[in-house]
Design an enzyme around this catalytic site. Structure first.
Site, PDB file in Angstrom:
ATOM      1  N   THR A 133       0.825  -1.214   0.000  1.00  0.00           N
ATOM      2  CA  THR A 133       0.000   0.000   0.000  1.00  0.00           C
ATOM      3  C   THR A 133       0.854   1.258   0.000  1.00  0.00           C
ATOM      4  OG1 THR A 133      -1.439   1.274   1.476  1.00  0.00           O
ATOM      5  CG2 THR A 133      -0.094  -0.379   2.522  1.00  0.00           C
ATOM      6  N   ASP A 134       0.282   2.357  -0.469  1.00  0.00           N
ATOM      7  CA  ASP A 134       1.005   3.640  -0.404  1.00  0.00           C
ATOM      8  C   ASP A 134       1.091   4.160   1.028  1.00  0.00           C
ATOM      9  OD1 ASP A 134      -1.665   4.363  -0.034  1.00  0.00           O
ATOM     10  OD2 ASP A 134      -1.688   5.911  -1.587  1.00  0.00           O
ATOM     11  N   GLU A 135       0.305   3.554   1.951  1.00  0.00           N
ATOM     12  CA  GLU A 135       0.277   4.082   3.315  1.00  0.00           C
ATOM     13  C   GLU A 135       1.610   3.894   4.039  1.00  0.00           C
ATOM     14  OE1 GLU A 135      -3.398   3.339   5.418  1.00  0.00           O
ATOM     15  OE2 GLU A 135      -4.483   3.092   3.552  1.00  0.00           O
ATOM     16  N   TYR A 158      -1.601  -0.439  11.040  1.00  0.00           N
ATOM     17  CA  TYR A 158      -1.748  -1.136   9.750  1.00  0.00           C
ATOM     18  C   TYR A 158      -0.551  -0.856   8.855  1.00  0.00           C
ATOM     19  CZ  TYR A 158      -3.172  -1.655   4.845  1.00  0.00           C
ATOM     20  OH  TYR A 158      -3.202  -1.953   3.497  1.00  0.00           O
ATOM     21  N   LYS A 162       2.440  -3.362   7.364  1.00  0.00           N
ATOM     22  CA  LYS A 162       2.701  -3.570   5.924  1.00  0.00           C
ATOM     23  C   LYS A 162       4.141  -3.162   5.589  1.00  0.00           C
ATOM     24  CE  LYS A 162       0.279  -4.645   2.998  1.00  0.00           C
ATOM     25  NZ  LYS A 162      -0.079  -5.984   2.424  1.00  0.00           N
TER      26      LYS A 162
HETATM   27  P1  NAD Z   1      -9.477  -7.488   2.424  1.00  0.00           P
HETATM   28  O1  NAD Z   1      -9.459  -7.201   3.889  1.00  0.00           O
HETATM   29  O2  NAD Z   1     -10.712  -7.206   1.655  1.00  0.00           O
HETATM   30  O3  NAD Z   1      -9.108  -9.023   2.171  1.00  0.00           O
HETATM   31  C1  NAD Z   1      -8.079  -9.669   2.857  1.00  0.00           C
HETATM   32  C2  NAD Z   1      -8.228 -11.170   2.631  1.00  0.00           C
HETATM   33  O4  NAD Z   1      -7.141 -11.820   3.326  1.00  0.00           O
HETATM   34  C3  NAD Z   1      -9.529 -11.749   3.198  1.00  0.00           C
HETATM   35  O5  NAD Z   1     -10.114 -12.628   2.250  1.00  0.00           O
HETATM   36  C4  NAD Z   1      -9.081 -12.524   4.433  1.00  0.00           C
HETATM   37  O6  NAD Z   1      -9.884 -13.660   4.711  1.00  0.00           O
HETATM   38  C5  NAD Z   1      -7.664 -12.922   4.046  1.00  0.00           C
HETATM   39  N1  NAD Z   1      -6.810 -13.141   5.223  1.00  0.00           N
HETATM   40  C6  NAD Z   1      -6.657 -12.339   6.294  1.00  0.00           C
HETATM   41  N2  NAD Z   1      -5.816 -12.895   7.185  1.00  0.00           N
HETATM   42  C7  NAD Z   1      -5.421 -14.086   6.644  1.00  0.00           C
HETATM   43  C8  NAD Z   1      -4.550 -15.116   7.084  1.00  0.00           C
HETATM   44  N3  NAD Z   1      -3.917 -15.042   8.275  1.00  0.00           N
HETATM   45  N4  NAD Z   1      -4.359 -16.190   6.286  1.00  0.00           N
HETATM   46  C9  NAD Z   1      -4.993 -16.277   5.083  1.00  0.00           C
HETATM   47  N5  NAD Z   1      -5.843 -15.343   4.630  1.00  0.00           N
HETATM   48  C10 NAD Z   1      -6.054 -14.258   5.406  1.00  0.00           C
HETATM   49  O7  NAD Z   1      -8.230  -6.682   1.840  1.00  0.00           O
HETATM   50  P2  NAD Z   1      -8.063  -5.936   0.433  1.00  0.00           P
HETATM   51  O8  NAD Z   1      -8.582  -4.560   0.567  1.00  0.00           O
HETATM   52  O9  NAD Z   1      -8.545  -6.810  -0.648  1.00  0.00           O
HETATM   53  O10 NAD Z   1      -6.474  -5.826   0.365  1.00  0.00           O
HETATM   54  C11 NAD Z   1      -5.709  -6.874  -0.218  1.00  0.00           C
HETATM   55  C12 NAD Z   1      -4.233  -6.499  -0.180  1.00  0.00           C
HETATM   56  O11 NAD Z   1      -4.026  -5.276  -0.891  1.00  0.00           O
HETATM   57  C13 NAD Z   1      -3.704  -6.243   1.241  1.00  0.00           C
HETATM   58  O12 NAD Z   1      -2.403  -6.754   1.321  1.00  0.00           O
HETATM   59  C14 NAD Z   1      -3.706  -4.732   1.366  1.00  0.00           C
HETATM   60  O13 NAD Z   1      -2.704  -4.307   2.271  1.00  0.00           O
HETATM   61  C15 NAD Z   1      -3.379  -4.331  -0.068  1.00  0.00           C
HETATM   62  N6  NAD Z   1      -3.885  -3.018  -0.493  1.00  0.00           N
HETATM   63  C16 NAD Z   1      -5.205  -2.686  -0.325  1.00  0.00           C
HETATM   64  C17 NAD Z   1      -5.669  -1.449  -0.779  1.00  0.00           C
HETATM   65  C18 NAD Z   1      -7.120  -1.067  -0.651  1.00  0.00           C
HETATM   66  O14 NAD Z   1      -7.477   0.084  -0.933  1.00  0.00           O
HETATM   67  N7  NAD Z   1      -8.018  -1.955  -0.242  1.00  0.00           N
HETATM   68  C19 NAD Z   1      -4.788  -0.543  -1.391  1.00  0.00           C
HETATM   69  C20 NAD Z   1      -3.439  -0.929  -1.551  1.00  0.00           C
HETATM   70  C21 NAD Z   1      -3.010  -2.160  -1.102  1.00  0.00           C
HETATM   71  P1  TYD Z   2     -10.636   3.866   4.505  1.00  0.00           P
HETATM   72  O1  TYD Z   2     -11.609   3.412   3.471  1.00  0.00           O
HETATM   73  O2  TYD Z   2     -10.663   3.251   5.858  1.00  0.00           O
HETATM   74  O3  TYD Z   2      -9.174   3.744   3.845  1.00  0.00           O
HETATM   75  P2  TYD Z   2      -7.732   4.257   4.409  1.00  0.00           P
HETATM   76  O4  TYD Z   2      -7.856   4.702   5.802  1.00  0.00           O
HETATM   77  O5  TYD Z   2      -6.918   3.029   4.269  1.00  0.00           O
HETATM   78  O6  TYD Z   2      -7.328   5.359   3.478  1.00  0.00           O
HETATM   79  O7  TYD Z   2     -10.816   5.437   4.696  1.00  0.00           O
HETATM   80  C1  TYD Z   2     -10.663   6.338   3.619  1.00  0.00           C
HETATM   81  C2  TYD Z   2     -10.761   7.744   4.190  1.00  0.00           C
HETATM   82  O8  TYD Z   2     -12.084   7.958   4.677  1.00  0.00           O
HETATM   83  C3  TYD Z   2      -9.837   7.977   5.374  1.00  0.00           C
HETATM   84  O9  TYD Z   2      -9.311   9.309   5.299  1.00  0.00           O
HETATM   85  C4  TYD Z   2     -10.735   7.841   6.583  1.00  0.00           C
HETATM   86  C5  TYD Z   2     -12.092   8.302   6.069  1.00  0.00           C
HETATM   87  N1  TYD Z   2     -13.277   7.640   6.682  1.00  0.00           N
HETATM   88  C6  TYD Z   2     -14.330   8.423   7.181  1.00  0.00           C
HETATM   89  O10 TYD Z   2     -14.294   9.667   7.130  1.00  0.00           O
HETATM   90  N2  TYD Z   2     -15.409   7.784   7.745  1.00  0.00           N
HETATM   91  C7  TYD Z   2     -15.486   6.420   7.829  1.00  0.00           C
HETATM   92  O11 TYD Z   2     -16.497   5.888   8.367  1.00  0.00           O
HETATM   93  C8  TYD Z   2     -14.410   5.632   7.287  1.00  0.00           C
HETATM   94  C9  TYD Z   2     -14.447   4.125   7.358  1.00  0.00           C
HETATM   95  C10 TYD Z   2     -13.321   6.284   6.718  1.00  0.00           C
END
Ligand code: NAD
Ligand code: TYD
Length: 352
Positions: A133-135, A158, A162
């Protein structure tokens, strides 16, 4: 294209499910093994359309469990890993940081260890691809962008977990010559995202005419990318990326949270045939997230210039597709809204 046995971890989650479907359809010569523990965030309903596909296998198991991972490698002769499993929600990491260390750090190191011992130094045609992630780069002020050279500066449990996992992946490359790829992506949105995250949470509350909890004053900025564009970037990096390198992926689409919520409210009013302004009236400014990162923004020049990737989905279009999907799949949302999620929602929002 040569045959590959690809382990995708976290394939029942949001991004993982789109990634699995994309690879299963586009590359019938690959065998895709989806290893997922099915935590609250994992839902096999998202992949029901792949049932019976010959080049797809699901294994329920935990990436932290060495025996499970070993068995998967042995049985399916895994040649490549795309590691997407993680605890992924910042607010949960504030409530329970240790589970993020266990899955994101220890789980990743466990996978690295098993892959290294299984591939035994013969790294030709093997890759371990870490989805990040970019975070991990921390927070930006009003100006500037994250590049691949930006130093890691994680600020939430988080992002710290990561970042730590990413450091292990890089260490495996530098120390053992282990074949790694890594990408850092901005905020994704799209179908099948768990309703704890901003957009699906707001969509769900608008449908139910519940209040829309915007943290602080809604001034924080995120760069939004449609999930299928993230998947296409992963595909390009997996096939054309240079081993040992990292790539930033972004949507070139920065928005303040409040503007995103306004846009969503207006599109939802239209979709639900409600009067303009109806959903905006549900917006409630609530207590800010602890340590809330102000702004994330990605400079995606490297992947654009070196690999020819760019985001294909304009935001308005991606948002419309997302809204339509949630309106048409309310039973998916009802099913993932298990008792556990209700308990979380109350703990997270009751005192705000
Ligand atoms: P998500 O929370 O929707 O899905 C995570 C999945 O991992 C779930 O299916 C869960 O059951 C599985 N999981 C969790 N713990 C586990 C374990 N111990 N063993 C096996 N499986 C396990 O997450 P997402 O949003 O789809 O993110 C997927 C990846 O992409 C993550 O690594 C996250 O850091 C990265 N990412 C997400 C975003 C975003 O905006 N969602 C952006 C950049 C990077
Ligand atoms: P989120 O979807 O949790 O992603 P991330 O924190 O990983 O960027 O949140 C996106 C943005 O929205 C973040 O600045 C927090 C804000 N946010 C709210 O304002 N209200 C909410 O209920 C949630 C879940 C997030």
């Amino acid at each position: 294209m040569s045959k590959k046995q690809i382990l995708i971890t976290g394939g029942a989650g949001f991004i993982g499910s789109h990634l699995v479907r994309h690879f299963v359809h586009k590359y019938p010569q690959y065998l895709i093994i989806n290893l997922d523990a099915l935590t609250y965030a994992g839902n096999l309903e998202s992949l029901i359309d792949l049932d019976g596909r010959e080049n797809y296998t699901f294994v329920k198991g935990d990436i932290r469990d060495e025996n499970v991972v070993n068995d998967v490698f042995k049985e399916h002769r895994i040649s490549h890993v795309i590691h997407a499993a993680a605890e992924s929600h910042v607010d949960r990491s504030i409530l329970d940081p240790l589970s993020f260390v266990k899955t994101n750090v220890l789980g990743t190191v466990n996978l690295l260890q098993v892959a290294k011992s299984f591939w035994q130094g013969n790294y030709h045609d093997h890759v371990f691809y870490q989805i990040s992630t970019d975070e991990v780069f921390g927070a930006l002020g009003d100006t500037g962008y994250f590049t691949e050279e930006t130093a890691y500066d994680p600020r939430s449990p988080y992002s710290a977990s990561k970042a730590s996992a990413d450091h292990f992946v890089r260490a495996w490359h530098h120390t053992y010559g282990f074949p790694t790829l890594l990408s850092n992506c901005s905020n994704n949105y799209g179908p099948n995202q768990f309703p704890e995250k901003l957009l699906p949470l707001m969509i769900r509350n608008i449908i139910a005419e519940k209040s829309l909890p915007v943290y602080g004053e809604g001034q924080n900025i995120r760069d939004w990318l449609y999930v299928l564009d993230h998947v296409s970037a992963i595909d390009v990096i997996f096939h054309k990326g240079k081993v040992g390198e990292t790539y930033n992926i972004g949507g070139d689409n920065e928005m303040r949270n409040i503007d995103l919520v306004y846009t969503l409210c207006d599109q939802m009013d239209k979709a639900l045939s409600r009067d303009h302004g109806t959903s905006r009236r549900l917006i409630t400014f609530v207590k800010d997230r602890a340590g809330h990162d102000f702004r994330y923004a990605i400079d995606a020049a490297k992947i654009r210039n070196e690999l020819g990737w760019f985001p294909a989905t304009p935001f308005e279009q991606g948002l419309q597709k997302t809204i339509n999907w949630y309106l048409e799949n309310q039973s998916w949302v009802d099913h993932v809204n298990s008792g556990e999620y209700q308990t979380y929602y109350e703990a997270q929002y009751a005192t705000r």
